[in-house]
Design a protein around this motif. Sequence first.
Motif, PDB file in Angstrom:
ATOM      1  N   THR A 159       0.856  -1.185   0.000  1.00 42.66           N
ATOM      2  CA  THR A 159       0.000   0.000   0.000  1.00 42.66           C
ATOM      3  C   THR A 159       0.897   1.243   0.000  1.00 42.66           C
ATOM      4  O   THR A 159       2.083   1.148   0.337  1.00 42.66           O
ATOM      5  N   PRO A 160       0.386   2.387  -0.396  1.00 44.14           N
ATOM      6  CA  PRO A 160       1.213   3.596  -0.422  1.00 44.14           C
ATOM      7  C   PRO A 160       1.858   3.873   0.946  1.00 44.14           C
ATOM      8  O   PRO A 160       1.173   3.953   1.956  1.00 44.14           O
ATOM      9  N   GLY A 161       3.177   3.963   0.944  1.00 47.90           N
ATOM     10  CA  GLY A 161       3.928   4.167   2.183  1.00 47.90           C
ATOM     11  C   GLY A 161       4.407   2.884   2.816  1.00 47.90           C
ATOM     12  O   GLY A 161       5.216   2.901   3.732  1.00 47.90           O
ATOM     13  N   MET A 162       3.917   1.748   2.327  1.00 48.40           N
ATOM     14  CA  MET A 162       4.305   0.426   2.851  1.00 48.40           C
ATOM     15  C   MET A 162       4.951  -0.432   1.766  1.00 48.40           C
ATOM     16  O   MET A 162       4.863  -1.650   1.785  1.00 48.40           O
ATOM     17  N   GLU A 163       5.615   0.213   0.829  1.00 47.13           N
ATOM     18  CA  GLU A 163       6.227  -0.503  -0.283  1.00 47.13           C
ATOM     19  C   GLU A 163       7.433  -1.320   0.192  1.00 47.13           C
ATOM     20  O   GLU A 163       8.232  -0.848   0.985  1.00 47.13           O
ATOM     21  N   VAL A 164       7.512  -2.548  -0.328  1.00 42.04           N
ATOM     22  CA  VAL A 164       8.662  -3.431  -0.090  1.00 42.04           C
ATOM     23  C   VAL A 164       8.998  -4.068  -1.437  1.00 42.04           C
ATOM     24  O   VAL A 164       8.457  -5.121  -1.786  1.00 42.04           O
ATOM     25  N   GLY A 165       9.834  -3.395  -2.206  1.00 39.35           N
ATOM     26  CA  GLY A 165      10.168  -3.891  -3.543  1.00 39.35           C
ATOM     27  C   GLY A 165       8.920  -3.977  -4.404  1.00 39.35           C
ATOM     28  O   GLY A 165       8.082  -3.083  -4.408  1.00 39.35           O
ATOM     29  N   ASP A 166       8.784  -5.107  -5.113  1.00 38.55           N
ATOM     30  CA  ASP A 166       7.624  -5.318  -5.985  1.00 38.55           C
ATOM     31  C   ASP A 166       6.493  -6.065  -5.291  1.00 38.55           C
ATOM     32  O   ASP A 166       5.454  -6.316  -5.893  1.00 38.55           O
ATOM     33  N   PHE A 171      -5.325  -6.301  -0.559  1.00 41.75           N
ATOM     34  CA  PHE A 171      -5.950  -5.524   0.513  1.00 41.75           C
ATOM     35  C   PHE A 171      -7.272  -4.957   0.037  1.00 41.75           C
ATOM     36  O   PHE A 171      -7.544  -4.890  -1.164  1.00 41.75           O
ATOM     37  N   THR A 172      -8.074  -4.542   1.007  1.00 40.15           N
ATOM     38  CA  THR A 172      -9.397  -3.993   0.727  1.00 40.15           C
ATOM     39  C   THR A 172      -9.507  -2.612   1.355  1.00 40.15           C
ATOM     40  O   THR A 172      -9.045  -2.392   2.471  1.00 40.15           O
ATOM     41  N   VAL A 173     -10.120  -1.706   0.615  1.00 41.95           N
ATOM     42  CA  VAL A 173     -10.464  -0.389   1.150  1.00 41.95           C
ATOM     43  C   VAL A 173     -11.927  -0.484   1.558  1.00 41.95           C
ATOM     44  O   VAL A 173     -12.782  -0.861   0.756  1.00 41.95           O
ATOM     45  N   PHE A 174     -12.197  -0.164   2.820  1.00 39.21           N
ATOM     46  CA  PHE A 174     -13.559  -0.205   3.343  1.00 39.21           C
ATOM     47  C   PHE A 174     -14.082   1.206   3.551  1.00 39.21           C
ATOM     48  O   PHE A 174     -13.333   2.102   3.928  1.00 39.21           O
ATOM     49  N   SER A 175     -15.389   1.387   3.330  1.00 39.32           N
ATOM     50  CA  SER A 175     -16.049   2.616   3.764  1.00 39.32           C
ATOM     51  C   SER A 175     -16.731   2.288   5.086  1.00 39.32           C
ATOM     52  O   SER A 175     -17.031   1.130   5.364  1.00 39.32           O
ATOM     53  N   PHE A 176     -16.932   3.313   5.912  1.00 37.68           N
ATOM     54  CA  PHE A 176     -17.630   3.082   7.180  1.00 37.68           C
ATOM     55  C   PHE A 176     -18.483   4.303   7.510  1.00 37.68           C
ATOM     56  O   PHE A 176     -18.197   5.416   7.086  1.00 37.68           O
ATOM     57  N   ASP A 177     -19.571   4.030   8.258  1.00 37.57           N
ATOM     58  CA  ASP A 177     -20.481   5.114   8.617  1.00 37.57           C
ATOM     59  C   ASP A 177     -20.423   5.388  10.117  1.00 37.57           C
ATOM     60  O   ASP A 177     -19.618   4.786  10.838  1.00 37.57           O
ATOM     61  N   LYS A 178     -21.293   6.266  10.596  1.00 40.47           N
ATOM     62  CA  LYS A 178     -21.293   6.655  12.008  1.00 40.47           C
ATOM     63  C   LYS A 178     -21.619   5.497  12.941  1.00 40.47           C
ATOM     64  O   LYS A 178     -21.217   5.494  14.096  1.00 40.47           O
ATOM     65  N   LYS A 179     -22.350   4.515  12.442  1.00 37.71           N
ATOM     66  CA  LYS A 179     -22.699   3.350  13.260  1.00 37.71           C
ATOM     67  C   LYS A 179     -21.585   2.311  13.285  1.00 37.71           C
ATOM     68  O   LYS A 179     -21.672   1.318  13.982  1.00 37.71           O
ATOM     69  N   GLY A 180     -20.546   2.515  12.473  1.00 34.03           N
ATOM     70  CA  GLY A 180     -19.446   1.560  12.408  1.00 34.03           C
ATOM     71  C   GLY A 180     -19.653   0.476  11.367  1.00 34.03           C
ATOM     72  O   GLY A 180     -18.861  -0.456  11.262  1.00 34.03           O
ATOM     73  N   THR A 181     -20.714   0.593  10.579  1.00 33.73           N
ATOM     74  CA  THR A 181     -20.990  -0.376   9.532  1.00 33.73           C
ATOM     75  C   THR A 181     -19.980  -0.201   8.405  1.00 33.73           C
ATOM     76  O   THR A 181     -19.795   0.906   7.900  1.00 33.73           O
ATOM     77  N   ALA A 182     -19.334  -1.305   8.041  1.00 25.22           N
ATOM     78  CA  ALA A 182     -18.300  -1.256   6.998  1.00 25.22           C
ATOM     79  C   ALA A 182     -18.796  -1.936   5.728  1.00 25.22           C
ATOM     80  O   ALA A 182     -19.506  -2.946   5.783  1.00 25.22           O
ATOM     81  N   LYS A 183     -18.407  -1.368   4.586  1.00 21.60           N
ATOM     82  CA  LYS A 183     -18.705  -1.955   3.281  1.00 21.60           C
ATOM     83  C   LYS A 183     -17.446  -1.884   2.429  1.00 21.60           C
ATOM     84  O   LYS A 183     -16.619  -0.980   2.602  1.00 21.60           O
ATOM     85  N   VAL A 184     -17.338  -2.794   1.472  1.00 17.12           N
ATOM     86  CA  VAL A 184     -16.187  -2.774   0.562  1.00 17.12           C
ATOM     87  C   VAL A 184     -16.302  -1.558  -0.349  1.00 17.12           C
ATOM     88  O   VAL A 184     -17.318  -1.359  -0.999  1.00 17.12           O
ATOM     89  N   PHE A 185     -15.244  -0.755  -0.381  1.00 18.02           N
ATOM     90  CA  PHE A 185     -15.171   0.423  -1.239  1.00 18.02           C
ATOM     91  C   PHE A 185     -14.352   0.109  -2.490  1.00 18.02           C
ATOM     92  O   PHE A 185     -14.659   0.557  -3.573  1.00 18.02           O
ATOM     93  N   ASN A 186     -13.292  -0.704  -2.318  1.00 11.68           N
ATOM     94  CA  ASN A 186     -12.436  -1.130  -3.441  1.00 11.68           C
ATOM     95  C   ASN A 186     -11.582  -2.312  -2.982  1.00 11.68           C
ATOM     96  O   ASN A 186     -11.304  -2.448  -1.790  1.00 11.68           O
ATOM     97  N   LYS A 187     -11.197  -3.158  -3.936  1.00 16.26           N
ATOM     98  CA  LYS A 187     -10.342  -4.313  -3.632  1.00 16.26           C
ATOM     99  C   LYS A 187      -9.108  -4.272  -4.519  1.00 16.26           C
ATOM    100  O   LYS A 187      -9.204  -3.927  -5.679  1.00 16.26           O
ATOM    101  N   TYR A 188      -7.978  -4.641  -3.946  1.00 14.69           N
ATOM    102  CA  TYR A 188      -6.716  -4.699  -4.674  1.00 14.69           C
ATOM    103  C   TYR A 188      -6.150  -6.121  -4.550  1.00 14.69           C
ATOM    104  O   TYR A 188      -5.896  -6.580  -3.430  1.00 14.69           O
ATOM    105  N   PRO A 189      -5.917  -6.790  -5.676  1.00 12.28           N
ATOM    106  CA  PRO A 189      -5.340  -8.136  -5.633  1.00 12.28           C
ATOM    107  C   PRO A 189      -3.836  -8.054  -5.357  1.00 12.28           C
ATOM    108  O   PRO A 189      -3.220  -6.992  -5.442  1.00 12.28           O
ATOM    109  N   SER A 190      -3.230  -9.192  -5.047  1.00 12.23           N
ATOM    110  CA  SER A 190      -1.765  -9.217  -4.848  1.00 12.23           C
ATOM    111  C   SER A 190      -1.077  -9.099  -6.209  1.00 12.23           C
ATOM    112  O   SER A 190      -1.671  -9.346  -7.252  1.00 12.23           O
ATOM    113  N   SER A 191       0.182  -8.712  -6.169  1.00  7.63           N
ATOM    114  CA  SER A 191       0.910  -8.553  -7.430  1.00  7.63           C
ATOM    115  C   SER A 191       1.660  -9.817  -7.790  1.00  7.63           C
ATOM    116  O   SER A 191       1.938 -10.659  -7.017  1.00  7.63           O
TER     117      SER A 191
END
Length: 191
Positions: A159-166, A171-191
């Motif tokens: 992830t940006p700032g956590m680069e280790v070579g290639d 990882f998954t980017v989650f959205s969350f609301d005031k109640k703490g409910t999380a939903k998938v916002f975007n998914k990134y596969p491994s390289s």
Amino acid sequence: MKYKQSLRIQKWLRPIAIGAAIGVAMVTYPAVAQNLGDNSLLGTPLGRSVSVDRNVSKKQTKPSATPEIVVYRSPSCGCCGGWIDYMKKQGFQTKVILASDTEAVKQKYGVPDRLASCHTAVVNGYVIEGHVPVNDVKRLLQEKPNVTGISVPEMPVGTPGMEVGDRRDPFTVFSFDKKGTAKVFNKYPSS
């Protein structure tokens, strides 16, 4: 006598007043100063008109395309600095606030414990938790969904700032609301 003295003072003050007005114009309209040369107007004879493009100031005061992002981070965290540098390179203005109690910051902004990471950022009223890619931040700001923010939990490699070579872990980017409910916002596969 006073009239003649007043005229002499006016003649003496006129070049000073004109120079001051030109100086103000050059500060207010820097493109004019650049186009005309810094001192070119100072030699302008009295009574000669000089045109000024009033649209110059509108072009130069146009707001930045990217808003300021305020990042709360621990003074001892190095990877937070990597993400901040990444966001700067992507055009974001950043303001960094060192926080010895990052947990209190996360609670203040409603970040669910299961979505926590090493730093918390705020931009245009949205919370950005962890090493979120810039495209997801831009999408959030463009779409303006009814959420509290988005998060990349923990600190996945690649992830940006956590680069280790290639290497890049999925990882998954989650959205969350005031109640703490999380939903998938975007998914990134491994390289």
